[in-house]
Design a protein around this motif. Structure first.
Motif, mmCIF file in Angstrom:
data_model
loop_
_atom_site.group_PDB
_atom_site.id
_atom_site.type_symbol
_atom_site.label_atom_id
_atom_site.label_comp_id
_atom_site.label_asym_id
_atom_site.label_seq_id
_atom_site.Cartn_x
_atom_site.Cartn_y
_atom_site.Cartn_z
ATOM 1 N N ASP A 185 0.843 -1.192 0.000
ATOM 2 C CA ASP A 185 0.000 0.000 0.000
ATOM 3 C C ASP A 185 0.885 1.251 0.000
ATOM 4 O OD1 ASP A 185 -2.196 -1.660 -0.058
ATOM 5 O OD2 ASP A 185 -2.513 -1.599 2.104
ATOM 6 N N LYS A 186 0.744 2.115 0.995
ATOM 7 C CA LYS A 186 1.494 3.371 0.988
ATOM 8 C C LYS A 186 2.744 3.334 1.853
ATOM 9 C CE LYS A 186 -2.626 6.207 0.124
ATOM 10 N NZ LYS A 186 -3.462 7.346 0.615
ATOM 11 N N LEU A 187 3.042 2.182 2.444
ATOM 12 C CA LEU A 187 4.172 2.104 3.373
ATOM 13 C C LEU A 187 5.346 1.318 2.790
ATOM 14 C CD1 LEU A 187 2.688 1.455 6.946
ATOM 15 C CD2 LEU A 187 3.872 3.521 6.124
ATOM 16 N N TYR A 188 6.548 1.868 2.992
ATOM 17 C CA TYR A 188 7.773 1.132 2.732
ATOM 18 C C TYR A 188 8.217 0.463 4.037
ATOM 19 C CZ TYR A 188 8.182 3.633 -1.695
ATOM 20 O OH TYR A 188 7.961 4.133 -2.959
ATOM 21 N N TYR A 189 8.797 -0.728 3.912
ATOM 22 C CA TYR A 189 9.223 -1.502 5.069
ATOM 23 C C TYR A 189 10.716 -1.799 4.956
ATOM 24 C CZ TYR A 189 4.235 -2.362 5.800
ATOM 25 O OH TYR A 189 2.877 -2.213 5.997
ATOM 26 N N LEU A 190 11.420 -1.585 6.045
ATOM 27 C CA LEU A 190 12.824 -1.961 6.176
ATOM 28 C C LEU A 190 12.893 -3.028 7.259
ATOM 29 C CD1 LEU A 190 15.891 -1.550 5.619
ATOM 30 C CD2 LEU A 190 15.852 0.199 7.419
ATOM 31 N N THR A 191 13.026 -4.263 6.835
ATOM 32 C CA THR A 191 13.112 -5.400 7.760
ATOM 33 C C THR A 191 14.582 -5.797 7.880
ATOM 34 O OG1 THR A 191 10.957 -6.111 6.905
ATOM 35 C CG2 THR A 191 12.173 -7.681 8.242
ATOM 36 N N LEU A 216 2.852 -14.311 5.993
ATOM 37 C CA LEU A 216 3.009 -13.016 6.641
ATOM 38 C C LEU A 216 1.703 -12.244 6.503
ATOM 39 C CD1 LEU A 216 4.884 -10.888 7.984
ATOM 40 C CD2 LEU A 216 5.510 -10.161 5.663
ATOM 41 N N ASP A 217 1.214 -11.699 7.614
ATOM 42 C CA ASP A 217 -0.046 -10.960 7.610
ATOM 43 C C ASP A 217 0.159 -9.572 8.194
ATOM 44 O OD1 ASP A 217 -1.877 -13.028 6.594
ATOM 45 O OD2 ASP A 217 -1.337 -14.092 8.424
ATOM 46 N N TYR A 218 -0.777 -8.674 7.866
ATOM 47 C CA TYR A 218 -0.686 -7.265 8.243
ATOM 48 C C TYR A 218 -1.926 -6.845 9.031
ATOM 49 C CZ TYR A 218 3.028 -7.020 4.747
ATOM 50 O OH TYR A 218 4.182 -7.226 4.035
ATOM 51 N N ASN A 219 -1.726 -5.905 9.932
ATOM 52 C CA ASN A 219 -2.842 -5.275 10.622
ATOM 53 C C ASN A 219 -3.395 -4.130 9.772
ATOM 54 O OD1 ASN A 219 -2.586 -6.841 13.102
ATOM 55 N ND2 ASN A 219 -0.708 -5.665 13.451
ATOM 56 N N ARG A 220 -4.563 -3.624 10.155
ATOM 57 C CA ARG A 220 -5.198 -2.562 9.379
ATOM 58 C C ARG A 220 -4.363 -1.294 9.313
ATOM 59 N NH1 ARG A 220 -11.713 -2.718 10.834
ATOM 60 N NH2 ARG A 220 -12.112 -4.800 9.933
ATOM 61 N N ASP A 221 -3.546 -1.064 10.348
ATOM 62 C CA ASP A 221 -2.717 0.146 10.350
ATOM 63 C C ASP A 221 -1.415 -0.026 9.572
ATOM 64 O OD1 ASP A 221 -1.278 -1.515 11.994
ATOM 65 O OD2 ASP A 221 -1.270 -0.167 13.727
ATOM 66 N N GLY A 222 -1.241 -1.172 8.937
ATOM 67 C CA GLY A 222 -0.047 -1.414 8.137
ATOM 68 C C GLY A 222 1.067 -2.124 8.857
ATOM 69 N N THR A 223 0.982 -2.242 10.171
ATOM 70 C CA THR A 223 2.010 -2.985 10.888
ATOM 71 C C THR A 223 1.895 -4.474 10.563
ATOM 72 O OG1 THR A 223 0.573 -3.142 12.826
ATOM 73 C CG2 THR A 223 2.162 -1.318 12.764
ATOM 74 N N MET A 224 3.014 -5.168 10.676
ATOM 75 C CA MET A 224 3.031 -6.601 10.386
ATOM 76 C C MET A 224 2.754 -7.390 11.659
ATOM 77 S SD MET A 224 6.107 -7.003 7.581
ATOM 78 C CE MET A 224 7.398 -6.122 8.440
#
Length: 325
Positions: free
Chosen positions: A217-223, A304-312
């Motif tokens: 969506d609108k978020l970039y993730y750095l894992t 891998l699943d995500y919450n509504r706020d975009g957090t994993m």
């Protein structure tokens, strides 16, 4: 891939019990070789998985000389395409086929990998290779390193330039991030073999190594592999998010715990056929009389699943993997 504090790591090279599950999709997903540092890439209806090949014997720490690739269409049955490159294919590198990632752009497949440079540029370095197909053959795209230790002079040690991750943003610009202890990011030129502009440090809390970039969506993730030395002795997976690869990055906490019997851990994240997956590694595989250890690891995968706020949502590592709904 954690490379420092060798005496401490040797303590982690404990024998692991044999793992005999043969259910398709169960962990570890590759059982005839020791593999590490998984890097998934989706191309059409097939997922390709690039891995390092652990060949450490007995009490060796690391012995990695080549990169392998596997592919699947259902996440349960994997095709072995064999080695795609050896570290010796980079004539300027002298050893260590460490963590890598491949990306498709401009009709070609670009492969970025960490190696040990020869004495002309001492320390770890990042190489880039290219191929017309995802399974190779890959060839050195530059004839020299893309990134050397001398290009990151503010780092604290000679093995900081490892574990590249590459990602193309919505504007078509490809970025590369990498590091050990320090996390760096930079743009790549359209030719994919040159850095475009400055190298910036974006080190998040407890960053150890193994960064991975993705977007949802609108978020970039750095894992990344994290290590809080005050409370843990083994790496875990943590992550940060941002609305731009330029940052700022917001720390989101721990995503997954340590891999079974393994000091190191390394994440690769991808969406495939509408489901998100996270690839990891542990040391729970035994092959013949060789048990898992610090230099004999095994790749695993979980949904891998995500919450509504975009957090994993936190990832629980299992033996079953994706073999069960």
């Amino acid at each position: 891939m954690r490379r420092s504090h060798l005496p401490f790591l040797l303590l982690c090279a404990i024998a692991a019990p044999a793992f005999s599950r043969e259910v398709p999709g169960a962990n570890p997903i590759i059982r005839d070789k020791f593999t590490a540092d998984p890097a998934p890439m989706v191309d059409g209806e097939r997922l390709y998985l690039y891995v390092g090949h652990d060949e450490a014997q007995r009490d060796e720490m690391f012995n990695m000389r080549e990169w392998l690739v596997y592919s699947t269409t259902d996440m349960k049955h994997w095709t072995d395409h064999g080695p795609i490159m050896k570290v010796s294919d980079f004539k300027w590198a002298k050893k260590d086929a460490w963590a890598s990632q491949a990306i498709k752009k401009n009709g070609k497949y670009w492969f970025y990998a960490a190696v040990e440079h020869d004495e002309t540029h001492p320390g770890k370095a990042i190489a880039v290779a290219v191929s017309d197909t995802p399974t190779g053959p890959f060839v050195d795209a530059r004839g020299s390193a893309l990134i050397t230790n001398q290009m990151t002079p503010n780092g604290t040690h000679s093995w900081e330039d490892i574990d590249p991750t590459v990602f193309t943003d919505d504007e078509g610009v490809t970025w590369i991030a990498w590091g050990n202890r320090q996390c760096y990011i930079a743009k790549l030129k359209p030719n994919m073999i040159e850095i475009d502009g400055p190298i910036r440090e974006i080190t998040p809390p407890h960053f150890e190594e193994g960064p991975w970039l993705h977007k949802r969506d609108k978020l970039y993730y750095l894992t990344y592999a994290s290590l809080d030395r005050a409370t843990h002795r083994d790496e875990r997976i943590s992550y940060a998010t941002a609305t731009s690869l330029e940052g700022p990055w917001t720390y989101r906490g721990v995503l997954a715990g340590s891999g079974k019997y393994s000091f190191t851990i390394h994440a690769g994240i991808v969406q495939f056929k509408k489901q998100w997956y996270i690839f990891l590694h542990n040391a729970a595989l035994a092959i013949g009389d060789m048990n898992g250890a610090i230099g004999r690891r095994a790749v695993t995968v979980e949904r891998l699943d995500y919450n509504r706020d975009g957090t994993m949502r936190p990832v629980i590592q299992t033996d079953e993997g994706v073999s069960t709904p």
